[in-house]
Design a protein around this motif. Structure first.
Motif, short mmCIF file in Angstrom:
data_model
loop_
_atom_site.label_atom_id
_atom_site.label_comp_id
_atom_site.label_asym_id
_atom_site.label_seq_id
_atom_site.Cartn_x
_atom_site.Cartn_y
_atom_site.Cartn_z
N GLY A 24 40.72 23.64 47.48
CA GLY A 24 41.60 24.63 46.88
C GLY A 24 41.17 26.06 47.13
O GLY A 24 41.98 26.98 47.08
N MET A 25 39.88 26.26 47.42
CA MET A 25 39.37 27.61 47.70
C MET A 25 39.62 28.01 49.14
O MET A 25 39.34 29.13 49.53
CB MET A 25 37.87 27.68 47.41
CG MET A 25 37.50 27.52 45.96
SD MET A 25 37.82 29.00 44.98
CE MET A 25 36.73 30.18 45.75
N GLY A 26 40.12 27.10 49.96
CA GLY A 26 40.42 27.42 51.35
C GLY A 26 39.21 27.38 52.27
O GLY A 26 39.21 27.99 53.33
N PHE A 27 38.19 26.66 51.87
CA PHE A 27 36.97 26.68 52.65
C PHE A 27 37.05 25.83 53.91
O PHE A 27 36.12 25.83 54.72
CB PHE A 27 35.77 26.29 51.79
CG PHE A 27 35.23 27.47 51.05
CD1 PHE A 27 34.11 28.14 51.52
CD2 PHE A 27 35.83 27.93 49.91
CE1 PHE A 27 33.63 29.25 50.85
CE2 PHE A 27 35.36 29.03 49.23
CZ PHE A 27 34.24 29.69 49.71
N ALA A 28 38.14 25.13 54.13
CA ALA A 28 38.33 24.45 55.41
C ALA A 28 38.30 25.50 56.54
O ALA A 28 37.82 25.24 57.64
CB ALA A 28 39.63 23.67 55.43
N GLN A 29 38.79 26.70 56.22
CA GLN A 29 38.74 27.81 57.18
C GLN A 29 37.31 28.15 57.54
O GLN A 29 37.01 28.47 58.69
CB GLN A 29 39.39 29.06 56.59
CG GLN A 29 40.86 28.96 56.32
CD GLN A 29 41.32 30.21 55.59
OE1 GLN A 29 40.96 31.33 55.94
NE2 GLN A 29 42.14 30.02 54.56
N LEU A 30 36.42 28.10 56.56
CA LEU A 30 35.01 28.40 56.81
C LEU A 30 34.40 27.36 57.74
O LEU A 30 33.69 27.69 58.67
CB LEU A 30 34.24 28.46 55.49
CG LEU A 30 32.73 28.64 55.61
CD1 LEU A 30 32.37 29.91 56.38
CD2 LEU A 30 32.09 28.65 54.23
#
Length: 86
Positions: free
Chosen positions: A73-79
């Protein structure tokens, strides 16, 4: 990582940097700074994911061991994708 002794744990398992993102992670950052002092663990804090993504090439060097702990949910797949591209 637990909020206390996070730097000791990171060093023990071979993590080179502890990069904390967001207000909810601020306590972990402060604890790691307090525990680590000028020790061998690099510690950084970013207010949001975008700030960290802009600094990745500075923060992460070839051969660094990186642990990503987050929620989707924090969007850390981008990281994770950005780390793969380094």
């Amino acid at each position: 990582f637990p909020t206390r002794r996070s730097s000791d744990l990171a060093i023990t398992v071979g993590i080179d940097k502890l990069l904390c993102v967001g207000q909810n992670c601020r306590h972990m950052y402060n604890a790691a700074l307090h525990e680590n002092g000028t020790g061998g663990l690099g510690v950084g804090y970013y207010t949001d994911l975008e700030s960290l993504l802009k600094s990745l090439k500075i923060e992460i060097k070839e051969g660094d061991n990186v642990l990503v702990k987050s929620s989707h949910g924090m969007g850390f797949a981008q990281l994770v994708e950005a780390l793969k591209e380094l």
